[in-house]
Every structure is written in C-alpha cells, then in structure tokens.
Design an enzyme around this catalytic site. Structure first.
Site, PDB file in Angstrom:
ATOM      1  N   CYS A  34      37.268 -12.325  36.826  1.00  0.00           N
ATOM      2  CA  CYS A  34      36.321 -11.503  37.577  1.00  0.00           C
ATOM      3  C   CYS A  34      35.256 -12.457  38.074  1.00  0.00           C
ATOM      4  CB  CYS A  34      35.708 -10.402  36.716  1.00  0.00           C
ATOM      5  SG  CYS A  34      34.440  -9.466  37.598  1.00  0.00           S
ATOM      6  N   CYS A  42      31.541 -10.989  37.974  1.00  0.00           N
ATOM      7  CA  CYS A  42      30.858 -10.713  36.704  1.00  0.00           C
ATOM      8  C   CYS A  42      31.843 -10.757  35.548  1.00  0.00           C
ATOM      9  CB  CYS A  42      30.127  -9.364  36.775  1.00  0.00           C
ATOM     10  SG  CYS A  42      29.142  -9.029  35.312  1.00  0.00           S
ATOM     11  N   SER A  43      32.373  -9.596  35.127  1.00  0.00           N
ATOM     12  CA  SER A  43      33.137  -9.578  33.879  1.00  0.00           C
ATOM     13  C   SER A  43      34.109  -8.416  33.796  1.00  0.00           C
ATOM     14  CB  SER A  43      32.155  -9.499  32.715  1.00  0.00           C
ATOM     15  OG  SER A  43      31.330  -8.359  32.897  1.00  0.00           O
ATOM     16  N   CYS A  44      34.543  -7.869  34.933  1.00  0.00           N
ATOM     17  CA  CYS A  44      35.454  -6.718  34.900  1.00  0.00           C
ATOM     18  C   CYS A  44      36.716  -7.079  34.126  1.00  0.00           C
ATOM     19  CB  CYS A  44      35.798  -6.275  36.321  1.00  0.00           C
ATOM     20  SG  CYS A  44      34.371  -5.566  37.159  1.00  0.00           S
TER      21      CYS A  44
END
Lengths: 193, 106
Positions: A98, A101-103
């Site tokens: 991702c 961010c951090s999906c």
C-alpha cells in the site's frame, strides 16, 4: 486548535472521555473491538491457503471472490472492503503493497506488520521489488515475472502462494502450518521446515 | 509528465517509488502493538461502525498532517491526530470542551 504539542496518551484519554460522556463510544465498545481485532491473524489466511491447495473447488471460489471464501471460514467480512486473491504460479509472482499508507486485508490477516507500514517498504516495493524480496532471502527462479499490486482503501489483496514441493499427501493442518504472514503478502514463499 | 509534476507536486504520503528511500533497508523487526495503538485502532473502527467518521476521512486527516510531523509521528499517533481533527471539524467534539478535558487529564 493546535494539536501538534499534545501528548498522545493525554489526548486519547481526553477524547475517549468526551465521547463516552456524549454516549457516542463507550469503554466496553472499545474493549469489544480490540478483542475482535485481535482474533484476526495470519493463521486464518494460512487455513484458507491450505484449503485452496487441497480443494480445487474452494481454490476457484477463493480466486473468484476472496471475501465470500473467507466467510466460509467464519470470518466476518461485512463492512470490510472486497478481498482479491492473487495466485502465484510458475513464472509469475505477486507482491502486495500500500504505497499511500497501510491498506491490508485486516479482517483475514489481522493488523498489518510494522514493515508493511514503513516508508522504505512503501517506496521500494514498486520500484525495486526484487531487491525487497532479496532482503527477505527470497529469490525467484530465473525468468519469473513479478506483478506488484497496490492495495487500496476500497480493495484489499492477498497472495495465494505456491504449494511447496515435497508436501504431497499432507493434510490441511500440516500445510497451513507452513504458511506465514509474509507468504500472503509476497515477500516470502512457504518452504519446508 | 514534468509540467504536471511541477504544477502539482507529489503529496508526502504518496511514497511509491520515491527516490529518497530507495537505498533504505526495510526494518523487518517485529514491533508489538501497545495498548495505545490498540485503543486508537479500535476507536476508529467503532466511529466507523456508528457512521461518525469514515476511513476516507481518517486518510484525509492523516494526509493533511504537515510532512515533517507526518514523518516524526508514529503510525497510530497520526491516526489519533487525524481522528481528533476530523471530530473537531465535524463538530462532534468542541474545541472548548476538548481543551477543558485535556486540562483535567494533565
């Protein structure tokens, strides 16, 4: 209001106190959510992978609609984004990142690992995927293509890794025990202990 | 296209391929979550379930954090910063009452 000087624990306590006083978010609701989130873990994904390796019909369902296949394992996917499953095959390897961010497929695999959220992983996975894999000790056979897939807020991805050679006749539980978190992101591949 | 890049510089959270980090090894060490991390994570989920705040609003709030602070703050510290800013913006929580609550917590 300038938030930059606020100490984090104090800010969280103040916010939680206000939300509780307004009957918006209670302490019990937070505790329930923590417990539910802690239940998701790479073991759930590993069980799905092992089933896919041993049951061709499930494998087809998993690749067609990962979220629905996860529900067969009792995983609560309502409210979660769709889950796509990328199958590694000879000549083609997948890596999930991702970049923004951090999906991450949290409903299945749990909290994303620290490295997945790091600046270096997010920057490098799309530019130098083989270099990233090498840091995990992962080398792919010559001529293998890498497809890097960007997970987003609206669509999450996990990898269905290749079943290791030498596991013919193994049962699902033994196979699932081989599958680690990184295998389902694509930085590693399952291997015999 | 260079013209477009100049007109609209890349946002600082948009890290895919950014040259500055290409030589930085990935820190693979396990970091266990703290109580603070779990509570912030759960708070966002409950706010989402209740329709008070969406995950897209969380992202907008995180992406609005100035770059130097974005890089300095920990992952869930960014989340808390965003949650607070969005709840203030939507009027779910007022500035005065938050200031008062912060004074009590001191």
């Amino acid at each position: 209001m300038n938030l930059s000087g606020q100490e984090n624990d104090r800010l969280l306590a103040a916010l939680r106190g206000l939300l509780a006083a307004k009957n918006l978010v209670s302490t019990a609701e937070i505790a329930e959510r923590i417990a539910a989130t802690d239940r998701a873990s790479p073991a759930q994904g590993a069980a799905m992978v092992a089933r896919a390796w041993t049951d061709a019909a499930f494998r087809a369902r998993l690749l067609a609609d990962g979220a629905r296949a996860a529900e067969e394992f009792g995983i609560m996917m309502r409210g979660a984004p769709p889950l796509g499953v990328l199958e590694n095959v000879p000549g083609l390897h997948h890596l999930v990142v991702c970049t923004l961010c951090s999906c991450y497929p949290r409903a299945v695999l749990g909290y994303p690992p620290f490295w997945y959220k790091s600046v270096a992983y997010r920057a490098r996975a799309v530019r130098d995927p083989r270099g990233v894999l090498a840091e995990w000790g992962t080398t792919l056979p010559e001529g293998t293509r890498i497809r890097v897939v960007d997970s987003t807020a609206d669509y999450r991805w996990m990898v269905l890794p290749r079943r290791p050679d030498g596991t013919e006749g193994w049962d699902e539980a033994a196979l699932a025990a081989l599958v680690r978190e990184g295998d389902m992101v694509g930085v590693t591949q399952p291997r015999l202990p | 296209m260079p013209e477009e890049d100049a007109a609209r510089p890349r946002a600082h959270h948009d890290l895919g391929g950014v040259a500055q980090y290409l030589c930085e090894p990935v820190d693979q060490s396990a970091h266990s979550l703290t109580d603070f991390d779990r509570e912030v994570d759960a708070l966002r989920q409950v706010l989402g379930q209740k329709g008070i705040m969406t995950v897209d609003e969380l992202r907008r709030g995180i992406e609005a954090i100035p770059e130097a602070e974005y890089l300095r703050l920990g992952y869930y510290q960014r989340w808390l910063r965003s949650i607070t800013a969005i709840l203030l913006e939507k009027g779910v929580v007022g500035e005065a009452e938050l200031a008062a609550a912060l004074a009590v917590e001191q």
